[in-house]
Motif scaffolding. Structure first.
Motif, PDB file in Angstrom:
ATOM      1  N   THR A  43     -30.209   2.572  99.298  1.00 22.68           N
ATOM      2  CA  THR A  43     -29.943   3.966  99.658  1.00 22.68           C
ATOM      3  C   THR A  43     -30.513   4.285 101.036  1.00 22.68           C
ATOM      4  N   THR A  44     -31.644   3.694 101.352  1.00 22.84           N
ATOM      5  CA  THR A  44     -32.226   3.879 102.690  1.00 22.84           C
ATOM      6  C   THR A  44     -31.337   3.246 103.748  1.00 22.84           C
ATOM      7  N   LEU A  45     -30.863   2.041 103.481  1.00 26.61           N
ATOM      8  CA  LEU A  45     -29.966   1.371 104.433  1.00 26.61           C
ATOM      9  C   LEU A  45     -28.652   2.134 104.606  1.00 26.61           C
ATOM     10  N   ALA A  46     -28.163   2.765 103.544  1.00 30.41           N
ATOM     11  CA  ALA A  46     -26.948   3.573 103.664  1.00 30.41           C
ATOM     12  C   ALA A  46     -27.170   4.699 104.671  1.00 30.41           C
ATOM     13  N   GLY A  47     -28.307   5.350 104.595  1.00 33.87           N
ATOM     14  CA  GLY A  47     -28.620   6.402 105.566  1.00 33.87           C
ATOM     15  C   GLY A  47     -28.793   5.857 106.969  1.00 33.87           C
ATOM     16  N   LEU A  48     -29.486   4.728 107.086  1.00 35.41           N
ATOM     17  CA  LEU A  48     -29.720   4.135 108.408  1.00 35.41           C
ATOM     18  C   LEU A  48     -28.421   3.688 109.078  1.00 35.41           C
ATOM     19  N   PHE A  49     -27.581   2.986 108.330  1.00 35.99           N
ATOM     20  CA  PHE A  49     -26.389   2.398 108.930  1.00 35.99           C
ATOM     21  C   PHE A  49     -25.223   3.364 109.049  1.00 35.99           C
ATOM     22  N   LEU A  50     -25.079   4.267 108.100  1.00 36.78           N
ATOM     23  CA  LEU A  50     -23.908   5.136 108.075  1.00 36.78           C
ATOM     24  C   LEU A  50     -24.180   6.541 108.595  1.00 36.78           C
ATOM     25  N   GLY A  51     -25.432   6.885 108.733  1.00 38.73           N
ATOM     26  CA  GLY A  51     -25.781   8.251 109.123  1.00 38.73           C
ATOM     27  C   GLY A  51     -26.073   9.079 107.882  1.00 38.73           C
ATOM     28  N   GLY A  52     -26.609  10.256 108.109  1.00 42.11           N
ATOM     29  CA  GLY A  52     -27.040  11.098 106.998  1.00 42.11           C
ATOM     30  C   GLY A  52     -25.927  11.526 106.068  1.00 42.11           C
ATOM     31  N   LYS A  53     -24.836  12.039 106.622  1.00 42.56           N
ATOM     32  CA  LYS A  53     -23.761  12.570 105.774  1.00 42.56           C
ATOM     33  C   LYS A  53     -23.073  11.489 104.962  1.00 42.56           C
ATOM     34  N   LYS A  54     -22.746  10.373 105.594  1.00 46.28           N
ATOM     35  CA  LYS A  54     -22.058   9.298 104.873  1.00 46.28           C
ATOM     36  C   LYS A  54     -23.002   8.591 103.902  1.00 46.28           C
ATOM     37  N   GLY A  55     -24.269   8.448 104.277  1.00 42.99           N
ATOM     38  CA  GLY A  55     -25.245   7.870 103.353  1.00 42.99           C
ATOM     39  C   GLY A  55     -25.414   8.745 102.125  1.00 42.99           C
ATOM     40  N   PHE A  56     -25.486  10.054 102.352  1.00 44.96           N
ATOM     41  CA  PHE A  56     -25.570  11.023 101.252  1.00 44.96           C
ATOM     42  C   PHE A  56     -24.337  10.910 100.362  1.00 44.96           C
ATOM     43  N   LEU A  57     -23.164  10.822 100.983  1.00 41.41           N
ATOM     44  CA  LEU A  57     -21.910  10.699 100.238  1.00 41.41           C
ATOM     45  C   LEU A  57     -21.906   9.443  99.364  1.00 41.41           C
ATOM     46  N   CYS A  58     -22.371   8.325  99.902  1.00 43.14           N
ATOM     47  CA  CYS A  58     -22.427   7.078  99.133  1.00 43.14           C
ATOM     48  C   CYS A  58     -23.265   7.242  97.870  1.00 43.14           C
ATOM     49  N   VAL A  59     -24.425   7.850  98.016  1.00 40.05           N
ATOM     50  CA  VAL A  59     -25.303   8.022  96.853  1.00 40.05           C
ATOM     51  C   VAL A  59     -24.680   9.014  95.869  1.00 40.05           C
ATOM     52  N   CYS A  60     -24.017  10.043  96.369  1.00 40.43           N
ATOM     53  CA  CYS A  60     -23.362  11.007  95.472  1.00 40.43           C
ATOM     54  C   CYS A  60     -22.219  10.351  94.694  1.00 40.43           C
ATOM     55  N   VAL A  61     -21.461   9.478  95.341  1.00 46.99           N
ATOM     56  CA  VAL A  61     -20.395   8.754  94.638  1.00 46.99           C
ATOM     57  C   VAL A  61     -21.020   7.876  93.553  1.00 46.99           C
ATOM     58  N   TYR A  62     -22.082   7.184  93.882  1.00 48.46           N
ATOM     59  CA  TYR A  62     -22.801   6.369  92.898  1.00 48.46           C
ATOM     60  C   TYR A  62     -23.250   7.235  91.712  1.00 48.46           C
ATOM     61  N   MET A  63     -23.803   8.401  92.032  1.00 46.84           N
ATOM     62  CA  MET A  63     -24.301   9.300  90.995  1.00 46.84           C
ATOM     63  C   MET A  63     -23.158   9.772  90.084  1.00 46.84           C
ATOM     64  N   VAL A  64     -22.043  10.164  90.670  1.00 49.35           N
ATOM     65  CA  VAL A  64     -20.897  10.639  89.890  1.00 49.35           C
ATOM     66  C   VAL A  64     -20.349   9.516  89.003  1.00 49.35           C
ATOM     67  N   LEU A  65     -20.237   8.309  89.555  1.00 46.89           N
ATOM     68  CA  LEU A  65     -19.748   7.178  88.765  1.00 46.89           C
ATOM     69  C   LEU A  65     -20.649   6.922  87.557  1.00 46.89           C
ATOM     70  N   GLY A  66     -21.948   7.004  87.766  1.00 46.70           N
ATOM     71  CA  GLY A  66     -22.885   6.819  86.658  1.00 46.70           C
ATOM     72  C   GLY A  66     -22.795   7.937  85.635  1.00 46.70           C
TER      73      GLY A  66
END
Length: 186
Positions: A43-66
């Motif tokens: 999740t930290t790497l998602a923020g680092l590599f994709l930026g705040g908004k896209k990293g946040f989106l990735c974790v939210c998609v993960y959360m919704v899938l779960g």
């Protein structure tokens, strides 16, 4: 590259990070008391590599899938997972990725120290949300009760050393790979 190609690339890379976060839930490092997973790293790497908004989106998609029932959380999945004391850490992952990415991407080529600061700021959000949620669910919903000292000991002090090492590693990876991710945006 066309604008649509960039959007497709972003979707693919976000999907990759969602998969890494899900896989990270099952990569457990055996330590006493609380299992240490690689979710925080991804999740930290998602923020680092994709930026705040896209990293946040990735974790939210993960959360919704779960939450819709895929067993991708560390202890399963489904809507009832919101009543698990550890669900606050998943919320913290999203906020942490947002903060990490926002801080890291203020400049085009951030220094290692700036990336390390971004990682620690994001980690602070993970623990803040995780511990507050844990306390509220345990004391007011589950009725199992946990005091402030045991909460601090078991939900922070015993597990944070591994996450501190993870922050140094993530900042190092970020310093080496953020320029690669920035080039693909051109």
């Amino acid at each position: 590259m066309t604008k649509n190609t960039l959007k497709i690339n972003d979707i693919v890379i976000c999907g990759l990070f969602v998969a890494l976060i899900a896989i990270g839930a099952f990569i457990k490092v055996p330590v006493p008391f609380v299992p240490f997973t690689l979710q925080t790293l991804f999740t930290t790497l998602a923020g680092l590599f994709l930026g705040g908004k896209k990293g946040f989106l990735c974790v939210c998609v993960y959360m919704v899938l779960g939450l819709i029932g895929l067993p991708i959380f560390a202890s399963g999945g489904g809507p009832g997972y919101i009543f698990q004391p550890s669900f606050g850490y998943i919320i913290g992952f999203a906020v942490g990725a947002l903060l990490t990415g926002t801080i890291a991407h203020k400049k085009a080529n951030p220094s290692y120290c700036k990336l390390l600061f971004a990682c620690f700021a994001g980690l602070a959000m993970v623990y803040l949300f995780g511990m507050i949620y844990y306390y509220i669910i345990s004391n007011f919903y589950l009725g199992t009760g946990i005091g402030l000292w045991p909460l601090f000991l078991y939900c922070f002090l015993l597990v944070v050393p591994g996450d501190i090492v993870m922050c140094f590693f993530a900042a190092m990876l970020g310093k080496r790979l953020i320029p690669v991710f920035n080039k693909r945006k051109v």
